[in-house]
Design an enzyme around this catalytic site. Structure first.
Site, PDB file in Angstrom:
ATOM      1  N   HIS A   3     -18.428 -13.441  -5.113  1.00 46.00           N
ATOM      2  CA  HIS A   3     -17.664 -14.575  -4.582  1.00 46.00           C
ATOM      3  C   HIS A   3     -16.602 -14.087  -3.625  1.00 46.00           C
ATOM      4  CE1 HIS A   3     -15.653 -13.199  -8.237  1.00 46.00           C
ATOM      5  NE2 HIS A   3     -14.510 -13.562  -7.654  1.00 46.00           N
ATOM      6  N   HIS A  62     -12.994 -15.145  -1.740  1.00 44.45           N
ATOM      7  CA  HIS A  62     -11.832 -16.037  -1.802  1.00 44.45           C
ATOM      8  C   HIS A  62     -11.403 -16.384  -0.378  1.00 44.45           C
ATOM      9  CE1 HIS A  62     -10.659 -15.002  -6.084  1.00 44.45           C
ATOM     10  NE2 HIS A  62     -11.425 -13.956  -5.800  1.00 44.45           N
TER      11      HIS A  62
HETATM   12  P1  5GP Z   1     -12.119 -12.302  -9.229  1.00 44.81           P
HETATM   13  O1  5GP Z   1     -13.379 -12.093 -10.030  1.00 44.81           O
HETATM   14  O2  5GP Z   1     -12.329 -12.188  -7.755  1.00 44.81           O
HETATM   15  O3  5GP Z   1     -10.978 -11.438  -9.707  1.00 44.81           O
HETATM   16  O4  5GP Z   1     -11.584 -13.756  -9.476  1.00 44.81           O
HETATM   17  C1  5GP Z   1     -12.312 -14.773 -10.085  1.00 44.81           C
HETATM   18  C2  5GP Z   1     -11.704 -16.086  -9.645  1.00 44.81           C
HETATM   19  O5  5GP Z   1     -12.466 -17.133 -10.196  1.00 44.81           O
HETATM   20  C3  5GP Z   1     -10.254 -16.294 -10.114  1.00 44.81           C
HETATM   21  O6  5GP Z   1      -9.440 -16.575  -8.982  1.00 44.81           O
HETATM   22  C4  5GP Z   1     -10.338 -17.482 -11.057  1.00 44.81           C
HETATM   23  O7  5GP Z   1      -9.234 -18.344 -10.926  1.00 44.81           O
HETATM   24  C5  5GP Z   1     -11.629 -18.165 -10.639  1.00 44.81           C
HETATM   25  N1  5GP Z   1     -12.333 -18.829 -11.720  1.00 44.81           N
HETATM   26  C6  5GP Z   1     -12.649 -18.289 -12.933  1.00 44.81           C
HETATM   27  N2  5GP Z   1     -13.351 -19.174 -13.672  1.00 44.81           N
HETATM   28  C7  5GP Z   1     -13.462 -20.291 -12.922  1.00 44.81           C
HETATM   29  C8  5GP Z   1     -14.092 -21.543 -13.144  1.00 44.81           C
HETATM   30  O8  5GP Z   1     -14.688 -21.810 -14.193  1.00 44.81           O
HETATM   31  N3  5GP Z   1     -14.019 -22.468 -12.157  1.00 44.81           N
HETATM   32  C9  5GP Z   1     -13.392 -22.198 -10.973  1.00 44.81           C
HETATM   33  N4  5GP Z   1     -13.378 -23.166 -10.066  1.00 44.81           N
HETATM   34  N5  5GP Z   1     -12.802 -21.015 -10.716  1.00 44.81           N
HETATM   35  C10 5GP Z   1     -12.839 -20.075 -11.678  1.00 44.81           C
END
Ligand code: 5GP
Ligand code: ZN
Length: 118
Positions: free
Chosen positions: A101, A103
């Site tokens: 993903h 951001h």
């Molecule tokens: P990373 O893996 O890049 O550190 O961040 C994962 C991102 O996914 C975080 O910013 C978190 O807020 C977001 N996130 C985690 N679970 C969910 C979810 O169930 N729904 C949404 N919309 N975002 C999520």
């Protein structure tokens, strides 16, 4: 690694978990981050489960760039003056959800947001 049934982003991509769809293309989906760093913080995911950018087929590059630009245009129309693109790849780099993903974090001059990485 979570399998596709357990993976939260796979469930979102399959529309089993409802999200506000910001933009969508054949292979990608954009929706709001649940814990936004700034207003309009958006996640862009491949609809298929790829763990990180290393697994993402390179020929999807132009499609994801097109989707990024559509989300960014929307955020700029809403008042963003700029935006950061951030992608954590592998746990060592702070990746928590092991489904690739990106951001998109809208920014304004002087907003004092400091992006932290692992
Ligand atoms: P990373 O893996 O890049 O550190 O961040 C994962 C991102 O996914 C975080 O910013 C978190 O807020 C977001 N996130 C985690 N679970 C969910 C979810 O169930 N729904 C949404 N919309 N975002 C999520
Ligand atoms: Zn997944």
């Amino acid at each position: 690694m979570a399998d596709n049934n357990e993976c939260i982003f796979c469930r979102i991509a399959r529309k089993e978990v409802k999200v506000e769809v910001i933009e969508e293309s054949e292979n990608f989906l954009a929706f709001p981050d649940a814990n936004p760093i700034s207003e309009g913080h958006t996640l862009i995911i491949p609809k298929k489960h790829f763990a990180n950018i290393m697994d993402l087929p390179s020929d999807l590059g132009s499609e994801i760039v097109g989707l990024i630009k559509r989300v960014a245009e929307k955020r700029i129309k809403e008042g963003a003056e700029g935006f950061n693109l951030l992608m954590n790849n592998f746990e060592a780099a702070g990746q928590v959800i092991l489904h690739a993903h990106l951001h998109l974090i809208p920014r304004k001059k002087g907003d004092k947001i400091r992006l932290k990485t692992a």
